[in-house]
Design a protein around this motif. Sequence first.
Motif, mmCIF file in Angstrom:
data_model
loop_
_atom_site.group_PDB
_atom_site.id
_atom_site.type_symbol
_atom_site.label_atom_id
_atom_site.label_comp_id
_atom_site.label_asym_id
_atom_site.label_seq_id
_atom_site.Cartn_x
_atom_site.Cartn_y
_atom_site.Cartn_z
ATOM 1 N N ALA A 1 -26.520 35.308 11.272
ATOM 2 C CA ALA A 1 -26.288 35.894 12.503
ATOM 3 C C ALA A 1 -24.932 36.663 12.642
ATOM 4 N N GLU B 147 -34.806 38.154 18.343
ATOM 5 C CA GLU B 147 -34.410 36.744 17.890
ATOM 6 C C GLU B 147 -34.250 36.724 16.701
ATOM 7 N N THR B 148 -33.123 36.182 16.092
ATOM 8 C CA THR B 148 -32.912 35.719 14.685
ATOM 9 C C THR B 148 -34.089 34.722 14.219
ATOM 10 N N THR B 149 -34.439 34.441 12.979
ATOM 11 C CA THR B 149 -34.730 33.468 12.478
ATOM 12 C C THR B 149 -34.121 32.357 12.301
ATOM 13 N N ASP B 150 -34.492 30.956 11.775
ATOM 14 C CA ASP B 150 -33.712 30.005 11.610
ATOM 15 C C ASP B 150 -32.778 30.294 10.131
ATOM 16 N N ASP B 151 -33.496 31.183 9.294
ATOM 17 C CA ASP B 151 -32.806 31.332 8.063
ATOM 18 C C ASP B 151 -32.338 32.631 7.891
ATOM 19 N N GLU B 152 -31.860 33.240 9.173
ATOM 20 C CA GLU B 152 -31.459 34.657 8.879
ATOM 21 C C GLU B 152 -29.987 34.565 9.631
ATOM 22 N N ARG C 160 -40.150 32.119 20.281
ATOM 23 C CA ARG C 160 -39.555 33.394 19.856
ATOM 24 C C ARG C 160 -39.934 34.502 20.426
ATOM 25 N N GLN D 210 -31.333 32.981 27.679
ATOM 26 C CA GLN D 210 -32.241 31.783 27.268
ATOM 27 C C GLN D 210 -32.312 30.812 28.259
ATOM 28 N N ARG E 175 -28.515 32.804 23.233
ATOM 29 C CA ARG E 175 -29.308 33.251 22.097
ATOM 30 C C ARG E 175 -28.878 34.250 21.426
ATOM 31 N N THR E 176 -29.231 34.485 20.139
ATOM 32 C CA THR E 176 -28.647 35.348 19.056
ATOM 33 C C THR E 176 -29.829 36.445 18.925
ATOM 34 N N ARG F 273 -46.677 37.388 12.555
ATOM 35 C CA ARG F 273 -45.195 37.084 13.186
ATOM 36 C C ARG F 273 -44.969 38.390 14.058
#
Length: 247
Positions: free
Chosen positions: A188, A181-186, A63, A197, A211-212, A150
């Motif tokens: 978009a 980068e955004t997290t998986d649970d964030e 990340r 990427q 990539r976001t 983090r």
Amino acid sequence: MSRTSVLALRLAGPLQSWGASSRFTRRTTESAPTKSGVVGLLASAAGIERGDDTGLAPLAALRFAVRIDQPGTRIRDFHTAHHGVTGASMPLSERFYLADAVFVAAVEGDDALLTSLYDALRAPAHLPYLGRRSCPPAEPVELGRYEDTRIEDVLASVPWQASGWYRRRHGTPQNLTVLRETTDDEPADSADVLRDQPVSFDAAHRRHALRTVVTTALPTPAPAGGGSPQGPHDPFAALDVLENESA
């Protein structure tokens, strides 16, 4: 379960250039380091060859985020070149750079991998550069490795890295811009999409995916070296004195 750590880098030099959409004779630069450029720097330091997509994959999966400590100034250069064998003139190209910029970049991931990358930066297989080989860093790029944390926490605590002359002329901003980068649970919904990427650096089939990225702001930490904006020696100090006397 493997531990998660963060590796922070200070990217500063007279010139930087982080292209994400350069084509033909016009070579642009983004306003901040790209993930592709920083992962390439790490891969080069670790001795990973351009065609080694398997070796690249763990680095590309990290990340990524970058904090803009000193935005720099965008400049343009006209580049001439000649063919190495025939001596024929190559097409004139237009190349863009960031002058006097300072960034804090960070990657988050497996602790063992980041430890090996930190060691590689301290004794690199290939010398690092800031986007292009003509852009060497002004000093070692590694800032430190942070365990069990983090990216957001590291970028909020790493001291402000702006140069002394910049801090004197511009003062301390209330906030610094962060691109991460955004997290998986964030969600978009408000994120931007960039094609930087890295998938392969092989010259025959260089590939990048999307990539976001979300843009946030955080309060400016205390500057590196404490509160004084001037280090042991600042070559621009005499110019500031002359400017004040003539004002």
